[in-house]
Design an enzyme around this catalytic site. Structure first.
Site, PDB file in Angstrom:
ATOM      1  N   GLY A  74       0.808  -1.217   0.000  1.00  0.00           N
ATOM      2  CA  GLY A  74       0.000   0.000   0.000  1.00  0.00           C
ATOM      3  C   GLY A  74       0.840   1.266   0.000  1.00  0.00           C
ATOM      4  O   GLY A  74       1.929   1.314   0.577  1.00  0.00           O
ATOM      5  N   GLY A 119       0.152  -5.582   0.932  1.00  0.00           N
ATOM      6  CA  GLY A 119      -0.874  -5.723  -0.098  1.00  0.00           C
ATOM      7  C   GLY A 119      -0.338  -6.253  -1.407  1.00  0.00           C
ATOM      8  O   GLY A 119      -1.067  -6.888  -2.173  1.00  0.00           O
ATOM      9  N   GLU A 129       3.292  -4.452   8.518  1.00  0.00           N
ATOM     10  CA  GLU A 129       2.327  -3.407   8.850  1.00  0.00           C
ATOM     11  C   GLU A 129       2.371  -2.949  10.312  1.00  0.00           C
ATOM     12  O   GLU A 129       2.195  -1.761  10.603  1.00  0.00           O
ATOM     13  CB  GLU A 129       0.904  -3.880   8.508  1.00  0.00           C
ATOM     14  CG  GLU A 129       0.633  -4.025   7.028  1.00  0.00           C
ATOM     15  CD  GLU A 129       1.153  -5.343   6.449  1.00  0.00           C
ATOM     16  OE1 GLU A 129       1.100  -5.501   5.220  1.00  0.00           O
ATOM     17  OE2 GLU A 129       1.609  -6.203   7.229  1.00  0.00           O
ATOM     18  N   ASP A 140      -3.056  -7.086   7.037  1.00  0.00           N
ATOM     19  CA  ASP A 140      -4.349  -6.979   6.361  1.00  0.00           C
ATOM     20  C   ASP A 140      -4.308  -7.583   4.960  1.00  0.00           C
ATOM     21  O   ASP A 140      -3.463  -8.421   4.667  1.00  0.00           O
ATOM     22  CB  ASP A 140      -4.784  -5.514   6.307  1.00  0.00           C
ATOM     23  CG  ASP A 140      -3.889  -4.654   5.420  1.00  0.00           C
ATOM     24  OD1 ASP A 140      -2.708  -5.020   5.214  1.00  0.00           O
ATOM     25  OD2 ASP A 140      -4.364  -3.610   4.931  1.00  0.00           O
TER      26      ASP A 140
END
Length: 384
Positions: free
Chosen positions: A71, A117, A140, A148
């Site tokens: 991300g 991601g 993260e 996530d």
């Protein structure tokens, strides 16, 4: 004939070559970081191709020296004063469901970084080809987020408690370790990757046995190195099976004094540098993931991310991004500063379910498989 998108500078390129479709993440200067437009185009292409009877095989790859570093953290930082990042979060998690359950045969060609991601576009695919340049990580928690993009589902299904270890430490795995852990399927030397891609472009079939046979012409059987962290799994399981972050740290400290466990010191250091709140959220999320379905994991992750971005209990995520990507001082000031100060009520607030219409709308069956798009949600309607 190849049919390419008109704009070669677009952040995602889509090629159609006979029965093969190629997705190229095309932000090389940003290490193919995932932005709102990346997610939007990816979803459009994948829906179109899944519904296209002529599509047999879909290949994912990244331009430049990374597959995808995950991300776009600056995007989140710039949206800190409002809910402007809610749309990209919703679209990404909705897309993760479709990547896990995609109806066409998929191959990822992963040469370079595959993190967060970005790794979510690798691990769920039928075939994930990695090279000596591939690096995997889910870091993260180190910036105040949580594991996530479906990784509370993926990590909770890795051998033993390796998933908790990867989620809480942000540790990196190389290609050999990815294969041993089940996060990738084949090892191919980077110098052979282009030739493999050319062969795949000419197979014109989605038959998994045929695709596997082509990849295995180029792949090499590999074994993890003697010093690999995967050879420490008994100790990892002993420590990371503990019920709380505090107990995990205490167990690691105890094991660190044993001869041959010098590898634990940097593990402890990395955990202690991470957001205490994020560590607590991450551990609970992965633990819950062990008993949750993919849709349940994604819905939970959506809640967690939105509550974290809204600073429901702490602004750690923005402090973490500031320290890593904005000021780059690598000296985040977490609030609270210690694990012991994180209140259980605060964690409960982050995990609290939304009303049904505000949850991630994951399709319930194949008949409405591509429903639940962001445009169809109350979020989109309220922003109009």
């Amino acid at each position: 004939m190849a049919q390419e998108q008109a704009n070669p500078d677009e952040v995602v390129l889509g090629q159609e070559i006979n029965g093969v479709r190629v997705v190229t993440l095309n932000r090389p200067r940003q290490l193919n970081g995932i932005s709102d437009r990346v997610v939007y185009i990816l979803a459009q292409l994948l829906e179109k191709w899944e519904k296209d009877d002529d599509t047999k095989l879909v290949i994912f790859k990244g331009a430049g020296r990374a597959f995808s570093a995950g991300g776009d953290l600056k995007m989140f930082y710039e949206g800190r004063s409002d809910d402007s990042c809610l749309e990209v979060v919703y679209r990404m998690y909705w897309l993760c469901y479709h990547i896990h359950t995609y109806k066409k045969t998929t191959v990822a060609l992963v040469n370079g970084l595959a993190m967060g991601g970005g790794a979510a576009l690798v691990a769920p695919l039928k075939f994930a080809v990695v090279t000596e340049k591939t690096i995997f990580a889910t870091p993260e928690a180190s910036v105040g987020l949580h594991t996530d993009c479906s990784f509370s589902y993926i990590h909770s299904r890795l051998p033993g408690y390796l998933g908790e270890y990867l989620a809480l430490t942000g540790a990196r795995l190389n290609a050999k370790e990815m294969i041993a852990a089940g996060l990738a399927t084949h090892f191919v030397l980077s110098e052979k990757l282009e030739e493999l891609e050319r062969r795949l472009l000419n197979v014109n079939t989605g038959d998994e046995s045929a695709i596997r046979a082509v990849i295995e012409e180029f792949s090499t059987d590999v074994q993890i190195d003697q010093e690999s962290i995967l050879n420490k799994l008994p100790t990892i399981d002993k420590c990371f099976s503990a019920e709380t972050v505090e107990e995990i740290l205490k167990s690691l400290e105890s094991e660190a004094s044993i001869d041959g466990n010098q590898w634990i010191a940097p593990v402890l250091k990395s955990m202690r540098r991470s957001s205490p709140t994020a560590l607590k959220i991450t551990l609970r999320s992965v633990r819950e993931g062990r008993k949750q379905s993919l849709p349940e994991c994604l819905k939970k992750e959506f809640r967690l991310t939105i509550n974290i971005l809204r600073s429901v209990v702490t602004g750690d995520v923005y402090e973490g991004i500031r320290a890593l990507s904005i000021d780059k001082d690598n000296a985040p000031k977490w609030s609270p500063t210690t694990i012991e100060e994180v209140k259980s009520e605060a964690i409960e607030r982050v995990f609290k379910e939304f009303s049904s219409e505000h949850e991630l709308q994951v399709p319930s069956d194949d008949s409405n498989r591509w429903s639940g798009k962001y445009e169809q949600t109350v979020y989109a309607k309220s922003s109009q």
